[in-house]
Write a protein that holds these residues in place. Structure first.
Motif, PDB file in Angstrom:
ATOM      1  N   ASP A  29      16.246 -12.915  28.277  1.00  0.00           N
ATOM      2  CA  ASP A  29      15.222 -11.974  28.717  1.00  0.00           C
ATOM      3  C   ASP A  29      14.532 -12.455  29.989  1.00  0.00           C
ATOM      4  OD1 ASP A  29      14.988  -9.940  26.347  1.00  0.00           O
ATOM      5  OD2 ASP A  29      15.145 -11.912  25.433  1.00  0.00           O
ATOM      6  N   VAL A  30      14.308 -13.758  30.079  1.00  0.00           N
ATOM      7  CA  VAL A  30      13.654 -14.342  31.248  1.00  0.00           C
ATOM      8  C   VAL A  30      14.392 -15.619  31.638  1.00  0.00           C
ATOM      9  CG1 VAL A  30      11.507 -15.242  32.225  1.00  0.00           C
ATOM     10  CG2 VAL A  30      11.413 -13.441  30.491  1.00  0.00           C
ATOM     11  N   ILE A  31      14.670 -15.770  32.930  1.00  0.00           N
ATOM     12  CA  ILE A  31      15.295 -16.994  33.449  1.00  0.00           C
ATOM     13  C   ILE A  31      14.394 -17.535  34.550  1.00  0.00           C
ATOM     14  CG2 ILE A  31      17.309 -18.018  34.561  1.00  0.00           C
ATOM     15  CD1 ILE A  31      17.703 -14.631  32.977  1.00  0.00           C
ATOM     16  N   CYS A  32      13.967 -18.785  34.389  1.00  0.00           N
ATOM     17  CA  CYS A  32      13.093 -19.434  35.351  1.00  0.00           C
ATOM     18  C   CYS A  32      13.891 -20.468  36.137  1.00  0.00           C
ATOM     19  CB  CYS A  32      11.929 -20.117  34.637  1.00  0.00           C
ATOM     20  SG  CYS A  32      10.854 -18.979  33.732  1.00  0.00           S
ATOM     21  N   GLY A  67      10.599 -24.108  46.239  1.00  0.00           N
ATOM     22  CA  GLY A  67      10.727 -22.688  45.937  1.00  0.00           C
ATOM     23  C   GLY A  67      11.135 -22.473  44.492  1.00  0.00           C
ATOM     24  N   VAL A  68      10.570 -21.421  43.878  1.00  0.00           N
ATOM     25  CA  VAL A  68      10.848 -21.110  42.474  1.00  0.00           C
ATOM     26  C   VAL A  68      11.149 -19.621  42.340  1.00  0.00           C
ATOM     27  CG1 VAL A  68       9.544 -23.022  41.450  1.00  0.00           C
ATOM     28  CG2 VAL A  68       8.347 -20.908  42.080  1.00  0.00           C
ATOM     29  N   ALA A  69      11.704 -19.258  41.184  1.00  0.00           N
ATOM     30  CA  ALA A  69      12.070 -17.858  40.963  1.00  0.00           C
ATOM     31  C   ALA A  69      12.007 -17.529  39.485  1.00  0.00           C
ATOM     32  CB  ALA A  69      13.476 -17.580  41.496  1.00  0.00           C
ATOM     33  N   VAL A 104       5.009 -15.954  31.336  1.00  0.00           N
ATOM     34  CA  VAL A 104       6.063 -16.959  31.483  1.00  0.00           C
ATOM     35  C   VAL A 104       6.074 -17.414  32.936  1.00  0.00           C
ATOM     36  CG1 VAL A 104       8.508 -17.487  31.209  1.00  0.00           C
ATOM     37  CG2 VAL A 104       7.416 -15.818  29.684  1.00  0.00           C
ATOM     38  N   SER A 105       6.073 -18.716  33.146  1.00  0.00           N
ATOM     39  CA  SER A 105       6.030 -19.230  34.514  1.00  0.00           C
ATOM     40  C   SER A 105       7.185 -20.173  34.786  1.00  0.00           C
ATOM     41  CB  SER A 105       4.704 -19.950  34.770  1.00  0.00           C
ATOM     42  OG  SER A 105       4.568 -21.059  33.901  1.00  0.00           O
ATOM     43  N   SER A 106       7.506 -20.294  36.072  1.00  0.00           N
ATOM     44  CA  SER A 106       8.484 -21.263  36.555  1.00  0.00           C
ATOM     45  C   SER A 106       7.731 -22.273  37.410  1.00  0.00           C
ATOM     46  CB  SER A 106       9.567 -20.556  37.380  1.00  0.00           C
ATOM     47  OG  SER A 106      10.558 -21.473  37.806  1.00  0.00           O
TER      48      SER A 106
END
Length: 257
Positions: A29-32, A67-69, A104-106
């Protein structure tokens, strides 16, 4: 809900090694992602926009930094970038997606391995982030902080730990920081809710022998607020393919967020 965190060490290199082909098969569902090493304009192509996912990027202003995503199946209620201090915001080290019940954070905490100055930078970042963690506890929602913390928490999280007690990533002060987060503040190391075994590493030095011998460290985490403790159902570290020196950490939580 399935959440994956992965340090790419360059999103282009990870793509070259098949990361996105693997990612779309995981039903996450979420990919960090952390350390993407790219400008957002460089990521416009279909290669970085797999069908069924909405991508959000926070690039570094300096080419030397990370950098993050976040990739998500569902459009978030809001996206937040940065934490209001230069070490984080200028270097592109934090992005957060807010959903109905959970954020949700990366996150990418700097490494201190290169030099004494690098270690001081890491410690400054950790002090600022500890302040953010304390503020977070006052909010009426739950949080999952995904990413590379660049610190092994306990002796079972690092090979040859005895010889590494004076090395960045396992210094007494860094481990005390982890203990404050996971002890005094009540945050949860989601992986350890299920898997208590030794030598469960997510990073290995840049040579194949270390990976084959499993000589590495657990540097990548999903840290949650206390309410999510009982919702952690399955955890795993994907090692079958090598997309970078890090391995994807996969955690399944009960319910939808």
């Amino acid at each position: 809900m399935r959440v994956i965190t992965f340090n790419t060490q360059g999103i282009e290199q990870a793509a070259d090694r098949g990361f996105f082909d693997w990612m779309v098969k995981q039903d996450a569902d979420v990919i960090c992602l952390q350390d993407i090493r790219a400008r957002e304009y460089q990521l416009d192509g279909d290669r970085y926009h797999p069908e069924g996912y909405y991508p959000y990027f926070f690039e570094a202003f300096d080419d030397d930094f990370s950098g993050v995503a976040i990739y998500t199946r569902h459009v978030p209620k809001a996206i937040m970038t940065g934490l209001g201090f230069e070490l984080c915001d200028y270097q592109g080290r934090f992005i957060q997606a807010d959903f109905d019940k959970v954020s949700v954070s990366s996150l990418f905490i700097p490494s201190g391995l290169k030099s004494h100055e690098a270690q001081k930078t890491k410690e400054e970042f950790m002090a600022h982030f500890m302040g953010h963690l304390k503020k977070t506890l006052r909010k009426r929602r739950d949080f999952i902080f995904c990413g590379t913390f660049n610190t092994a928490h306990r002796t079972i999280d690092l090979s040859n730990w005895y010889a590494n007690q004076t090395v960045s990533g396992f210094l007494p002060s860094e481990r005390a920081w982890m203990e404050e987060m996971l002890g005094d503040l009540g945050y949860v190391d989601a992986f350890r809710e299920i898997n208590k075994a030794e030598r469960q590493f997510t990073w290995w030095p840049d040579y194949n022998r270390a990976r084959k011998l499993n000589e590495g460290a657990r540097l990548d985490y999903q840290i949650t607020t206390a309410n999510l403790r009982k919702l952690v159902k399955n955890v795993s570290i994907y090692k079958d393919e090598m997309f970078s020196e890090h391995a994807p950490l996969i955690i399944d939580y009960e319910g939808d967020f």
